[in-house]
Write a protein that holds these residues in place. Structure first.
Motif, PDB file in Angstrom:
ATOM      1  N   GLU A   1      11.705   6.146 -15.607  1.00 16.01           N
ATOM      2  CA  GLU A   1      10.694   5.701 -14.878  1.00 16.01           C
ATOM      3  C   GLU A   1      10.975   4.707 -13.843  1.00 16.01           C
ATOM      4  N   LEU A   2      11.731   3.489 -14.561  1.00 13.19           N
ATOM      5  CA  LEU A   2      12.200   2.320 -13.950  1.00 13.19           C
ATOM      6  C   LEU A   2      12.980   2.927 -12.530  1.00 13.19           C
ATOM      7  N   PHE A   3      13.936   3.780 -12.619  1.00 15.21           N
ATOM      8  CA  PHE A   3      14.592   4.096 -11.428  1.00 15.21           C
ATOM      9  C   PHE A   3      13.766   5.026 -10.629  1.00 15.21           C
ATOM     10  N   THR A   4      12.665   5.659 -11.091  1.00 15.47           N
ATOM     11  CA  THR A   4      11.893   6.518 -10.279  1.00 15.47           C
ATOM     12  C   THR A   4      11.188   5.524  -9.426  1.00 15.47           C
ATOM     13  N   ALA A   5      10.808   4.282  -9.819  1.00 15.30           N
ATOM     14  CA  ALA A   5      10.110   3.228  -9.135  1.00 15.30           C
ATOM     15  C   ALA A   5      10.703   2.654  -8.180  1.00 15.30           C
ATOM     16  N   LEU A   6      12.146   2.437  -8.579  1.00 12.95           N
ATOM     17  CA  LEU A   6      13.294   1.766  -7.761  1.00 12.95           C
ATOM     18  C   LEU A   6      13.341   2.658  -6.426  1.00 12.95           C
ATOM     19  N   ARG A   7      13.484   3.876  -6.781  1.00  4.07           N
ATOM     20  CA  ARG A   7      13.635   4.795  -5.631  1.00  4.07           C
ATOM     21  C   ARG A   7      12.316   4.858  -4.553  1.00  4.07           C
ATOM     22  N   LEU A   8      11.198   4.910  -5.124  1.00  3.82           N
ATOM     23  CA  LEU A   8       9.983   4.985  -4.580  1.00  3.82           C
ATOM     24  C   LEU A   8       9.895   3.485  -3.703  1.00  3.82           C
ATOM     25  N   ALA A   9      10.074   2.470  -4.401  1.00  3.51           N
ATOM     26  CA  ALA A   9       9.779   1.128  -3.860  1.00  3.51           C
ATOM     27  C   ALA A   9      10.820   1.056  -2.344  1.00  3.51           C
ATOM     28  N   LEU A  10      11.776   1.514  -2.647  1.00  3.45           N
ATOM     29  CA  LEU A  10      13.134   1.524  -1.750  1.00  3.45           C
ATOM     30  C   LEU A  10      12.399   2.365  -0.295  1.00  3.45           C
TER      31      LEU A  10
ATOM     32  N   HIS B   1      10.949  -3.341 -12.435  1.00  6.59           N
ATOM     33  CA  HIS B   1      10.118  -1.911 -12.058  1.00  6.59           C
ATOM     34  C   HIS B   1       9.522  -1.748 -13.245  1.00  6.59           C
ATOM     35  N   ALA B   2       9.532  -2.460 -14.554  1.00  2.00           N
ATOM     36  CA  ALA B   2       8.578  -2.285 -15.652  1.00  2.00           C
ATOM     37  C   ALA B   2       7.205  -2.485 -15.232  1.00  2.00           C
ATOM     38  N   GLY B   3       7.088  -3.438 -14.371  1.00  5.47           N
ATOM     39  CA  GLY B   3       5.696  -3.736 -14.054  1.00  5.47           C
ATOM     40  C   GLY B   3       4.844  -2.742 -13.195  1.00  5.47           C
ATOM     41  N   MET B   4       6.006  -2.110 -12.360  1.00  2.42           N
ATOM     42  CA  MET B   4       5.218  -0.956 -11.558  1.00  2.42           C
ATOM     43  C   MET B   4       4.653   0.116 -12.316  1.00  2.42           C
ATOM     44  N   PHE B   5       5.050   0.334 -13.600  1.00  7.05           N
ATOM     45  CA  PHE B   5       4.377   1.499 -14.452  1.00  7.05           C
ATOM     46  C   PHE B   5       3.013   0.993 -14.894  1.00  7.05           C
ATOM     47  N   GLY B   6       2.914  -0.262 -14.879  1.00  4.51           N
ATOM     48  CA  GLY B   6       1.783  -0.591 -15.307  1.00  4.51           C
ATOM     49  C   GLY B   6       0.282   0.138 -15.010  1.00  4.51           C
ATOM     50  N   PRO B   7      -0.081   0.058 -13.606  1.00  2.91           N
ATOM     51  CA  PRO B   7      -1.251   0.752 -13.255  1.00  2.91           C
ATOM     52  C   PRO B   7      -1.234   2.152 -13.497  1.00  2.91           C
ATOM     53  N   ILE B   8      -0.008   2.946 -13.506  1.00  4.39           N
ATOM     54  CA  ILE B   8      -0.050   4.265 -14.089  1.00  4.39           C
ATOM     55  C   ILE B   8      -0.277   4.307 -15.526  1.00  4.39           C
ATOM     56  N   GLN B   9      -0.019   3.621 -16.396  1.00  4.21           N
ATOM     57  CA  GLN B   9      -0.261   3.554 -17.749  1.00  4.21           C
ATOM     58  C   GLN B   9      -1.817   3.315 -17.973  1.00  4.21           C
ATOM     59  N   LEU B  10      -2.228   2.153 -17.207  1.00  3.04           N
ATOM     60  CA  LEU B  10      -3.622   2.018 -17.462  1.00  3.04           C
ATOM     61  C   LEU B  10      -4.672   3.068 -16.802  1.00  3.04           C
TER      62      LEU B  10
ATOM     63  N   PRO C   1       0.675  -1.324  -0.093  1.00  2.69           N
ATOM     64  CA  PRO C   1      -0.095  -0.072  -0.065  1.00  2.69           C
ATOM     65  C   PRO C   1       0.831   1.199  -0.004  1.00  2.69           C
ATOM     66  N   ALA C   2       2.072   1.214   0.693  1.00  2.00           N
ATOM     67  CA  ALA C   2       2.921   2.398   0.634  1.00  2.00           C
ATOM     68  C   ALA C   2       3.300   2.854  -0.707  1.00  2.00           C
ATOM     69  N   MET C   3       3.693   1.763  -1.464  1.00  2.00           N
ATOM     70  CA  MET C   3       4.302   1.928  -2.832  1.00  2.00           C
ATOM     71  C   MET C   3       3.029   2.572  -3.677  1.00  2.00           C
ATOM     72  N   LYS C   4       1.978   1.940  -3.612  1.00  2.00           N
ATOM     73  CA  LYS C   4       0.682   2.513  -4.395  1.00  2.00           C
ATOM     74  C   LYS C   4       0.397   3.938  -3.995  1.00  2.00           C
ATOM     75  N   GLU C   5       0.544   4.378  -2.719  1.00  2.00           N
ATOM     76  CA  GLU C   5       0.369   5.684  -2.252  1.00  2.00           C
ATOM     77  C   GLU C   5       1.557   6.626  -2.853  1.00  2.00           C
ATOM     78  N   ALA C   6       3.035   6.266  -2.969  1.00  2.00           N
ATOM     79  CA  ALA C   6       4.051   6.728  -3.435  1.00  2.00           C
ATOM     80  C   ALA C   6       3.913   7.106  -5.036  1.00  2.00           C
ATOM     81  N   LEU C   7       3.674   6.074  -5.674  1.00  2.00           N
ATOM     82  CA  LEU C   7       3.083   6.255  -7.090  1.00  2.00           C
ATOM     83  C   LEU C   7       2.035   7.372  -7.344  1.00  2.00           C
ATOM     84  N   GLU C   8       1.060   7.023  -6.550  1.00  2.00           N
ATOM     85  CA  GLU C   8      -0.132   8.026  -6.754  1.00  2.00           C
ATOM     86  C   GLU C   8       0.449   9.497  -6.764  1.00  2.00           C
ATOM     87  N   GLN C   9       1.229   9.725  -5.430  1.00  2.00           N
ATOM     88  CA  GLN C   9       1.918  11.182  -5.408  1.00  2.00           C
ATOM     89  C   GLN C   9       2.696  11.391  -6.265  1.00  2.00           C
ATOM     90  N   GLU C  10       3.542  10.593  -6.993  1.00  2.00           N
ATOM     91  CA  GLU C  10       4.365  10.754  -7.891  1.00  2.00           C
ATOM     92  C   GLU C  10       3.887  11.325  -9.119  1.00  2.00           C
TER      93      GLU C  10
END
Length: 438
Positions: A364-373, A385-394, A82-91
């Motif tokens: 974007e891969l490195f953005t996700a890497l930073r956010l996940a950590l 991290h290519a997978g992390m960008f999926g919900p954003i693209q959708l 959930p914290a990663m979800k929130e981080a992606l939403e804010q980013e």
């Protein structure tokens, strides 16, 4: 590719022009079918793979004591992030409706990536076939016998070869050497040095190429053909690899049931799979569609420089078109996805099975890497991290898709599952290098 043909393709598929400019795109597969069927593969082959893996469980516990807890099962957990979800939403300034989960193949035992599924299965199947053919083993036996010096000496007569960008080579090298095989890994120019070093440390022979993945595979295939005692694991065409990956689907269903994840018409499941040549994500996708039917929506993720599966599916040309043909250089930090030409076998199967593909820029891969950590203390290698960008693209570019499939009103009950394909074996110094880039 001659200019006239390229112009015609761009005219027929306007999104290709964006891809040629290395733009991130979202592509819907209009050939997708609710009740997809293929003559190229069957669920029976995946079920046979699962039975083979069960037979090997007693051997795997002896060979890899860390598997004792799981009873010799090579499997990964699913967990909510959930914290990663929130981080992606804010980013990205948007809302990701529904639950956000990770399939932790980055922690798979033995080789720490999704390749531990297909790669290890094909090595085990080959070992079983040889041992049975030479009267060393029967299917009713306790397979722990394979850990004896007698069997190791037997396997030392044989060689296993593979062409790889890294993770497949690791899984085959580690498993092959443990059994006693000679292992030769043909590695492309983008393979990371630490993966080559680890393979050499395990005793595998590593042959390095200045060229890309396709050349490494072709050279490996040609060399193996000259040696009757060599088995070539063909990442572009192997049904055994595909079957090993497909086993994941039934296991995921059990995990979903245990963790109260409902998948039905009112609760759609979205799965995001990083894709290179296609075998790993293809096998998983095939199994998921067979198990969950039309209620699972599967998207392949590729770097903007290497979208070989997307262009193969979009044009219907599969392995007859490469990323270089549309002017891309196939150079990406996502080494496991740096493939210029997709598997024809996988592409043909996926035509009716997957819902679409999207591409992602390296930054974007490195953005996700930073956010996940920062948010989850989670480390994955860049390609995962290519997978992390999926919900954003959708959410940004897939609204038409959601509307067309009657999903818009169901998104609050949806589950997004990012398939984490690798990362736990990355050495500390490499992690720090990635973090600097992030």
């Amino acid at each position: 590719m001659e200019n006239e043909r390229k112009h015609e393709l761009f005219k027929r598929h306007p999104l290709l022009k964006n891809m040629a400019n290395a733009d991130a795109v979202f592509w819907e597969n209009t050939k997708w079918q609710k009740k997809a069927r293929t003559e190229l593969f069957s669920m029976k082959e995946a079920e046979d793979a699962e039975e083979t893996l069960k037979r090997f469980s007693s051997y795997l516990i002896v060979a890899f004591p860390e598997l004792a807890k799981s009873g010799g099962l090579i499997e990964s957990a699913i967990k909510e992030i959930p914290a990663m979800k929130e981080a992606l939403e804010q980013e990205y300034h948007l809302l990701i409706a529904g639950r956000f989960l990770l399939k932790c193949d980055n922690t798979l035992p033995i080789s720490g990536s999704i390749k531990a599924r297909g790669g290890i299965y094909e090595v085990l199947k080959h070992a079983e076939r040889l041992a049975i053919a030479h009267g060393k083993l029967k299917k009713e036996d306790d397979y722990a016998v394979l850990a004896t010096e007698e069997l190791r000496a037997f396997f030392q007569q044989y060689t296993i070869a593979v062409g790889s960008t890294g993770n497949l080579g690791l899984s085959i090298g580690i498993m092959g050497k443990k059994l006693g095989f000679n292992v030769v890994v043909h590695m492309s120019s983008d393979a990371k040095e630490w993966k080559k070093a680890l393979l050499k440390e395990k005793g595998a022979t590593v042959i390095e190429y200045e060229a890309d993945y396709s050349v490494a595979v072709e050279q490996g295939r040609q060399e193996a053909e000259q040696d009757p005692l060599c088995h070539f694991i063909d990442d572009e065409n192997s049904k055994d690899l595909f079957a090993g990956y497909a086993v994941a689907a039934k296991r995921l269903k059990v995990q979903c049931e245990k963790t109260n994840i409902i998948v039905d018409d009112a609760h759609p499941l979205f799965v995001y799979l990083p894709c290179g040549v296609g075998g790993g994500p293809g096998g998983v996708a095939y199994g998921l569609r067979e198990i969950f039917g039309q209620h699972v929506h599967i998207f392949f993720a590729e770097p903007v420089a290497s979208p070989c599966m997307t262009i193969g599916l979009m044009t219907g040309l599969h392995d007859a078109i490469s990323v270089e043909d549309i002017g891309l250089d196939n150079k990406t930090e996502a080494d496991g996805l740096a493939v210029g030409r997709a598997s024809k076998f996988v592409g043909k199967v996926m035509e009716k099975y997957i819902n679409g593909c999207y591409t992602v820029k390296d930054e974007e891969l490195f953005t996700a890497l930073r956010l996940a950590l920062a948010s989850e203390e989670l480390f994955l290698e860049p390609s995962a991290h290519a997978g992390m960008f999926g919900p954003i693209q959708l959410m940004k570019n897939g609204q038409d898709y959601l509307e067309k499939h009657g999903l818009t009103e169901k998104m609050a009950q949806a589950t997004h599952l990012v398939w984490a394909t690798g990362g736990s074996m990355v050495p500390q110094e490499m992690r720090e290098e990635y973090l600097k880039k992030a």
